[in-house]
Design a protein around this motif. Structure first.
Motif, PDB file in Angstrom:
ATOM      1  N   GLN A  78       0.814  -1.207   0.000  1.00  0.00           N
ATOM      2  CA  GLN A  78       0.000   0.000   0.000  1.00  0.00           C
ATOM      3  C   GLN A  78       0.853   1.265   0.000  1.00  0.00           C
ATOM      4  OE1 GLN A  78      -0.718  -2.572   2.231  1.00  0.00           O
ATOM      5  NE2 GLN A  78      -2.407  -3.365   0.993  1.00  0.00           N
ATOM      6  N   GLY A  79       2.164   1.095   0.012  1.00  0.00           N
ATOM      7  CA  GLY A  79       3.044   2.246  -0.005  1.00  0.00           C
ATOM      8  C   GLY A  79       3.364   2.806   1.366  1.00  0.00           C
ATOM      9  N   LYS A  80       2.838   2.182   2.415  1.00  0.00           N
ATOM     10  CA  LYS A  80       3.118   2.636   3.769  1.00  0.00           C
ATOM     11  C   LYS A  80       4.451   2.082   4.248  1.00  0.00           C
ATOM     12  CE  LYS A  80      -1.761   2.967   5.087  1.00  0.00           C
ATOM     13  NZ  LYS A  80      -2.800   2.509   6.057  1.00  0.00           N
ATOM     14  N   ILE A  81       5.093   2.826   5.118  1.00  0.00           N
ATOM     15  CA  ILE A  81       6.364   2.381   5.675  1.00  0.00           C
ATOM     16  C   ILE A  81       6.113   1.226   6.651  1.00  0.00           C
ATOM     17  CG2 ILE A  81       8.366   3.025   7.056  1.00  0.00           C
ATOM     18  CD1 ILE A  81       7.987   5.877   6.079  1.00  0.00           C
ATOM     19  N   GLN A  82       6.822   0.126   6.464  1.00  0.00           N
ATOM     20  CA  GLN A  82       6.699  -1.015   7.364  1.00  0.00           C
ATOM     21  C   GLN A  82       7.642  -0.837   8.550  1.00  0.00           C
ATOM     22  OE1 GLN A  82       7.481  -4.490   4.949  1.00  0.00           O
ATOM     23  NE2 GLN A  82       5.313  -4.774   4.492  1.00  0.00           N
ATOM     24  N   ALA A  83       7.132  -1.125   9.716  1.00  0.00           N
ATOM     25  CA  ALA A  83       7.960  -1.051  10.921  1.00  0.00           C
ATOM     26  C   ALA A  83       9.039  -2.124  10.877  1.00  0.00           C
ATOM     27  CB  ALA A  83       7.095  -1.219  12.158  1.00  0.00           C
ATOM     28  N   GLN A  84      10.240  -1.770  11.257  1.00  0.00           N
ATOM     29  CA  GLN A  84      11.340  -2.729  11.251  1.00  0.00           C
ATOM     30  C   GLN A  84      11.183  -3.739  12.391  1.00  0.00           C
ATOM     31  OE1 GLN A  84      15.040  -0.590  11.342  1.00  0.00           O
ATOM     32  NE2 GLN A  84      14.995  -0.168   9.140  1.00  0.00           N
ATOM     33  N   SER A  85      11.531  -4.971  12.095  1.00  0.00           N
ATOM     34  CA  SER A  85      11.465  -6.029  13.112  1.00  0.00           C
ATOM     35  C   SER A  85      12.665  -5.937  14.055  1.00  0.00           C
ATOM     36  CB  SER A  85      11.434  -7.403  12.447  1.00  0.00           C
ATOM     37  OG  SER A  85      10.300  -7.542  11.619  1.00  0.00           O
TER      38      SER A  85
ATOM     39  N   TRP B 171       9.132   0.149  18.876  1.00  0.00           N
ATOM     40  CA  TRP B 171       8.323   1.204  18.246  1.00  0.00           C
ATOM     41  C   TRP B 171       9.131   1.853  17.127  1.00  0.00           C
ATOM     42  CZ3 TRP B 171       3.455   2.895  18.063  1.00  0.00           C
ATOM     43  CH2 TRP B 171       3.205   4.168  17.537  1.00  0.00           C
ATOM     44  N   ASP B 172       8.511   1.931  15.952  1.00  0.00           N
ATOM     45  CA  ASP B 172       9.155   2.548  14.798  1.00  0.00           C
ATOM     46  C   ASP B 172       8.493   3.908  14.566  1.00  0.00           C
ATOM     47  OD1 ASP B 172       9.927   3.309  12.134  1.00  0.00           O
ATOM     48  OD2 ASP B 172      10.497   1.225  11.772  1.00  0.00           O
ATOM     49  N   MET B 173       9.238   4.983  14.810  1.00  0.00           N
ATOM     50  CA  MET B 173       8.657   6.323  14.729  1.00  0.00           C
ATOM     51  C   MET B 173       8.267   6.680  13.307  1.00  0.00           C
ATOM     52  SD  MET B 173      10.723   8.675  17.484  1.00  0.00           S
ATOM     53  CE  MET B 173      12.255   8.658  16.546  1.00  0.00           C
ATOM     54  N   ARG B 174       8.996   6.204  12.313  1.00  0.00           N
ATOM     55  CA  ARG B 174       8.673   6.518  10.916  1.00  0.00           C
ATOM     56  C   ARG B 174       7.383   5.841  10.488  1.00  0.00           C
ATOM     57  NH1 ARG B 174      13.664   4.348   7.848  1.00  0.00           N
ATOM     58  NH2 ARG B 174      13.132   2.653   9.267  1.00  0.00           N
ATOM     59  N   ALA B 175       7.213   4.569  10.920  1.00  0.00           N
ATOM     60  CA  ALA B 175       6.008   3.824  10.552  1.00  0.00           C
ATOM     61  C   ALA B 175       4.830   4.142  11.457  1.00  0.00           C
ATOM     62  CB  ALA B 175       6.295   2.325  10.571  1.00  0.00           C
ATOM     63  N   GLY B 176       5.123   4.653  12.651  1.00  0.00           N
ATOM     64  CA  GLY B 176       4.064   4.976  13.592  1.00  0.00           C
ATOM     65  C   GLY B 176       3.404   3.753  14.190  1.00  0.00           C
ATOM     66  N   THR B 177       4.159   2.673  14.303  1.00  0.00           N
ATOM     67  CA  THR B 177       3.619   1.443  14.877  1.00  0.00           C
ATOM     68  C   THR B 177       4.769   0.575  15.380  1.00  0.00           C
ATOM     69  OG1 THR B 177       2.190  -0.478  14.475  1.00  0.00           O
ATOM     70  CG2 THR B 177       3.679   0.164  12.700  1.00  0.00           C
ATOM     71  N   TYR B 178       4.411  -0.504  16.070  1.00  0.00           N
ATOM     72  CA  TYR B 178       5.418  -1.429  16.561  1.00  0.00           C
ATOM     73  C   TYR B 178       5.783  -2.434  15.466  1.00  0.00           C
ATOM     74  CZ  TYR B 178       4.388   0.237  21.284  1.00  0.00           C
ATOM     75  OH  TYR B 178       4.229   1.028  22.401  1.00  0.00           O
ATOM     76  N   GLY B 179       7.051  -2.795  15.398  1.00  0.00           N
ATOM     77  CA  GLY B 179       7.481  -3.842  14.497  1.00  0.00           C
ATOM     78  C   GLY B 179       7.305  -5.203  15.141  1.00  0.00           C
TER      79      GLY B 179
END
Length: 219
Positions: free
Chosen positions: A8-15, A94-102
């Motif tokens: 969808q083009g959204k940034i994925q949170a890093q694991s 928490w991934d600040m760029r993705a705005g969610t937890y990886g």
């Protein structure tokens, strides 16, 4: 680092990958762990400032964020083994760029055991038995990852014989018990006489005859 985006083009949170050392008992029965993860948190004092002005921030010292410890409770299932990877969705950092937890990826590492070994998923052990137990058979206690069990030694058990205890290894594998037959280190007079008598009664052939026969074929 290059940002990873989903379809969808959204940034994925890093694991987040973490190595988790466990005991053999925990590997067989499962266990509970409390982990501490360091999450980045945006600095509220300078979040809306330009990068050049952000350098003046005394709260985060110009970094733009600081870390906050977060506790994560993890229940690990039974049947773990060395090298196994367990993924927990949205329980990582928490991934600040993705705005969610990886995701949280736990890599299982087995802690060395003082007497038990591991080959693939089989648990191994070398167990000493007396000459009398090997000759006559016996029931002996064997250490396992979760305690001890009673195992039957068959009469005339040879040194190096491997007994297989079904289901006592990792992830449903077995425990392999290798028998080490102990030769007495000393004998009293009566024992010497008894062994002499056994020698006279024995009908065993010379165990070295096969060696000489084989040697003759190469001459």
């Amino acid at each position: 680092t290059q940002e990873i985006k989903n379809v969808q083009g959204k940034i994925q949170a890093q694991s987040l990958e973490m190595e988790l050392e466990i005991t053999l008992k925990e590997a067989v029965k499962g266990c509970h762990r409390q982990l501490v993860i360091n999450d980045p948190k945006a600095c509220e004092e300078c979040i809306n400032l330009k990068p050049v002005n952000r350098m003046q921030c005394t709260t985060c010292r110009g970094v733009g964020y600081f870390t906050v410890d977060r506790k994560v409770e993890i229940d690990l299932p039974r049947g773990l083994f060395d090298g196994m990877e367990i993924r927990r969705t949205n329980q990582g950092k928490w991934d600040m760029r993705a705005g969610t937890y990886g995701d949280l990826i736990l890599k299982i590492k087995l802690r060395p055991h003082p007497v038990l070994g591991v080959i693939d998923k089989d648990i191994t052990i070398n167990v000493p038995v007396t000459l009398y137990e090997a000759m006559l058979g016996a029931e002996i206690e064997i250490p396992t990852a979760t305690g001890k069990v009673v195992m039957k030694i068959q009469p005339l058990t040879q040194p190096g014989r491997v007994y297989r205890l079904k289901g006592l290894g990792l992830a449903g594998a077995d425990q392999l018990v290798t028998v080490d037959v102990l030769i007495p280190s000393q004998l009293n007079g009566e024992e010497v006489k008894l062994y002499q008598k056994l020698k006279e009664l024995s009908k065993e052939k010379n165990p070295r005859e096969a060696l000489f026969a084989a040697a003759q074929t190469s001459v």
